[in-house]
Design a protein around this motif. Structure first.
Motif, PDB file in Angstrom:
ATOM      1  N   LEU A   1     -31.382 122.169  -1.644  1.00 46.06           N
ATOM      2  CA  LEU A   1     -30.904 123.204  -0.730  1.00 46.06           C
ATOM      3  C   LEU A   1     -29.871 124.143  -1.365  1.00 46.06           C
ATOM      4  O   LEU A   1     -29.949 125.358  -1.189  1.00 46.06           O
ATOM      5  N   LYS A   2     -28.897 123.582  -2.065  1.00 43.17           N
ATOM      6  CA  LYS A   2     -27.792 124.403  -2.579  1.00 43.17           C
ATOM      7  C   LYS A   2     -28.064 124.988  -3.965  1.00 43.17           C
ATOM      8  O   LYS A   2     -27.645 126.092  -4.270  1.00 43.17           O
ATOM      9  N   GLU A   3     -28.746 124.213  -4.799  1.00 42.81           N
ATOM     10  CA  GLU A   3     -29.006 124.674  -6.165  1.00 42.81           C
ATOM     11  C   GLU A   3     -30.323 125.435  -6.278  1.00 42.81           C
ATOM     12  O   GLU A   3     -30.615 126.017  -7.311  1.00 42.81           O
ATOM     13  N   GLY A   4     -31.138 125.362  -5.231  1.00 43.99           N
ATOM     14  CA  GLY A   4     -32.397 126.102  -5.231  1.00 43.99           C
ATOM     15  C   GLY A   4     -33.477 125.515  -6.118  1.00 43.99           C
ATOM     16  O   GLY A   4     -34.440 126.198  -6.471  1.00 43.99           O
ATOM     17  N   MET A   5     -33.329 124.263  -6.478  1.00 43.14           N
ATOM     18  CA  MET A   5     -34.341 123.611  -7.307  1.00 43.14           C
ATOM     19  C   MET A   5     -35.535 123.232  -6.432  1.00 43.14           C
ATOM     20  O   MET A   5     -35.398 123.026  -5.235  1.00 43.14           O
ATOM     21  N   GLY A   6     -36.705 123.100  -7.025  1.00 43.09           N
ATOM     22  CA  GLY A   6     -37.900 122.691  -6.294  1.00 43.09           C
ATOM     23  C   GLY A   6     -37.950 121.179  -6.121  1.00 43.09           C
ATOM     24  O   GLY A   6     -37.222 120.436  -6.787  1.00 43.09           O
ATOM     25  N   TYR A   7     -38.839 120.733  -5.242  1.00 42.38           N
ATOM     26  CA  TYR A   7     -38.982 119.293  -4.991  1.00 42.38           C
ATOM     27  C   TYR A   7     -39.299 118.541  -6.288  1.00 42.38           C
ATOM     28  O   TYR A   7     -38.690 117.515  -6.586  1.00 42.38           O
TER      29      TYR A   7
ATOM     30  N   ALA B   1     -36.978 115.831  -8.257  1.00 39.29           N
ATOM     31  CA  ALA B   1     -37.546 114.496  -8.439  1.00 39.29           C
ATOM     32  C   ALA B   1     -37.558 114.091  -9.908  1.00 39.29           C
ATOM     33  O   ALA B   1     -37.205 112.958 -10.251  1.00 39.29           O
ATOM     34  N   LYS B   2     -37.946 115.023 -10.769  1.00 39.75           N
ATOM     35  CA  LYS B   2     -38.009 114.732 -12.203  1.00 39.75           C
ATOM     36  C   LYS B   2     -36.614 114.436 -12.748  1.00 39.75           C
ATOM     37  O   LYS B   2     -36.426 113.498 -13.524  1.00 39.75           O
ATOM     38  N   GLU B   3     -35.640 115.205 -12.300  1.00 37.71           N
ATOM     39  CA  GLU B   3     -34.269 115.016 -12.784  1.00 37.71           C
ATOM     40  C   GLU B   3     -33.685 113.678 -12.341  1.00 37.71           C
ATOM     41  O   GLU B   3     -32.945 113.038 -13.075  1.00 37.71           O
ATOM     42  N   LEU B   4     -34.044 113.246 -11.119  1.00 35.90           N
ATOM     43  CA  LEU B   4     -33.489 112.001 -10.583  1.00 35.90           C
ATOM     44  C   LEU B   4     -34.391 110.783 -10.829  1.00 35.90           C
ATOM     45  O   LEU B   4     -34.021 109.658 -10.501  1.00 35.90           O
ATOM     46  N   GLY B   5     -35.583 111.019 -11.342  1.00 34.44           N
ATOM     47  CA  GLY B   5     -36.487 109.908 -11.647  1.00 34.44           C
ATOM     48  C   GLY B   5     -37.134 109.287 -10.426  1.00 34.44           C
ATOM     49  O   GLY B   5     -37.340 108.073 -10.371  1.00 34.44           O
ATOM     50  N   ILE B   6     -37.447 110.128  -9.436  1.00 29.97           N
ATOM     51  CA  ILE B   6     -38.097 109.646  -8.213  1.00 29.97           C
ATOM     52  C   ILE B   6     -39.313 110.513  -7.933  1.00 29.97           C
ATOM     53  O   ILE B   6     -39.556 111.502  -8.608  1.00 29.97           O
ATOM     54  N   ASP B   7     -40.074 110.148  -6.899  1.00 31.26           N
ATOM     55  CA  ASP B   7     -41.258 110.906  -6.527  1.00 31.26           C
ATOM     56  C   ASP B   7     -40.863 112.126  -5.688  1.00 31.26           C
ATOM     57  O   ASP B   7     -39.957 112.043  -4.863  1.00 31.26           O
ATOM     58  N   HIS B   8     -41.580 113.236  -5.888  1.00 30.40           N
ATOM     59  CA  HIS B   8     -41.229 114.466  -5.172  1.00 30.40           C
ATOM     60  C   HIS B   8     -41.410 114.354  -3.661  1.00 30.40           C
ATOM     61  O   HIS B   8     -40.730 115.024  -2.894  1.00 30.40           O
ATOM     62  N   SER B   9     -42.317 113.475  -3.213  1.00 32.45           N
ATOM     63  CA  SER B   9     -42.524 113.320  -1.769  1.00 32.45           C
ATOM     64  C   SER B   9     -41.292 112.719  -1.095  1.00 32.45           C
ATOM     65  O   SER B   9     -41.020 112.997   0.073  1.00 32.45           O
ATOM     66  N   MET B  10     -40.538 111.906  -1.837  1.00 36.30           N
ATOM     67  CA  MET B  10     -39.307 111.331  -1.280  1.00 36.30           C
ATOM     68  C   MET B  10     -38.275 112.430  -1.060  1.00 36.30           C
ATOM     69  O   MET B  10     -37.607 112.454  -0.022  1.00 36.30           O
ATOM     70  N   VAL B  11     -38.163 113.329  -2.024  1.00 36.78           N
ATOM     71  CA  VAL B  11     -37.214 114.435  -1.905  1.00 36.78           C
ATOM     72  C   VAL B  11     -37.576 115.277  -0.679  1.00 36.78           C
ATOM     73  O   VAL B  11     -36.716 115.620   0.129  1.00 36.78           O
ATOM     74  N   ARG B  12     -38.857 115.583  -0.541  1.00 38.62           N
ATOM     75  CA  ARG B  12     -39.320 116.384   0.599  1.00 38.62           C
ATOM     76  C   ARG B  12     -38.969 115.690   1.922  1.00 38.62           C
ATOM     77  O   ARG B  12     -38.481 116.312   2.855  1.00 38.62           O
ATOM     78  N   ARG B  13     -39.229 114.384   1.990  1.00 41.31           N
ATOM     79  CA  ARG B  13     -38.956 113.618   3.199  1.00 41.31           C
ATOM     80  C   ARG B  13     -37.465 113.626   3.524  1.00 41.31           C
ATOM     81  O   ARG B  13     -37.064 113.814   4.668  1.00 41.31           O
ATOM     82  N   TRP B  14     -36.626 113.424   2.505  1.00 40.75           N
ATOM     83  CA  TRP B  14     -35.171 113.406   2.716  1.00 40.75           C
ATOM     84  C   TRP B  14     -34.657 114.761   3.180  1.00 40.75           C
ATOM     85  O   TRP B  14     -33.806 114.838   4.058  1.00 40.75           O
ATOM     86  N   VAL B  15     -35.197 115.835   2.600  1.00 40.01           N
ATOM     87  CA  VAL B  15     -34.770 117.184   3.000  1.00 40.01           C
ATOM     88  C   VAL B  15     -35.134 117.429   4.461  1.00 40.01           C
ATOM     89  O   VAL B  15     -34.322 117.928   5.244  1.00 40.01           O
ATOM     90  N   LYS B  16     -36.369 117.061   4.845  1.00 40.85           N
ATOM     91  CA  LYS B  16     -36.812 117.237   6.238  1.00 40.85           C
ATOM     92  C   LYS B  16     -35.893 116.481   7.198  1.00 40.85           C
ATOM     93  O   LYS B  16     -35.455 117.012   8.219  1.00 40.85           O
ATOM     94  N   ARG B  17     -35.626 115.220   6.869  1.00 41.86           N
ATOM     95  CA  ARG B  17     -34.763 114.407   7.738  1.00 41.86           C
ATOM     96  C   ARG B  17     -33.353 114.975   7.802  1.00 41.86           C
ATOM     97  O   ARG B  17     -32.734 114.980   8.857  1.00 41.86           O
TER      98      ARG B  17
END
Length: 98
Positions: A21-27, A31-47
């Motif tokens: 949200l703040k840095e404008g990075m994509g899902y 995800a790549k930077e944090l070593g997780i799946d992009h769908s998790m990032v999307r889910r967390w942002v939605k919530r």
């Protein structure tokens, strides 16, 4: 047995949400930077957008509200158990006689 899922604390999830949200990075970049799946990032942002910081708290395994979850059972006293079992035996005998 099911797959064991890794859980992440609210602080980690908030970091991922902030990067998006703040840095404008994509899902996928977050995800790549944090070593997780992009769908998790999307889910967390939605919530986070829907419920705020509470949306990032772990919900698995928690009962929601009073009277929810598995009911507590009290052990049956021996006399009651014997009566119940005797009644079951009588019922089964009648069924077998048919």
């Amino acid at each position: 047995m099911g797959k064991i899922r890794k859980t992440y604390d609210v602080k980690f999830k908030k970091k991922a949400v902030d990067l998006y949200l703040k840095e404008g990075m994509g899902y996928k970049t977050v995800a790549k930077e944090l070593g997780i799946d992009h769908s998790m990032v999307r889910r967390w942002v939605k919530r986070y957008e829907k419920e705020g910081i509470q949306g990032l708290e772990e919900k698995r395994g928690k009962a929601k509200g009073p009277g929810k979850g598995r009911p507590r059972t009290r052990p049956e006293d021996p006399e009651t158990k014997i009566k119940r079992l005797e009644a079951e035996v009588e019922m089964l005998k009648k069924l077998l006689q048919r």
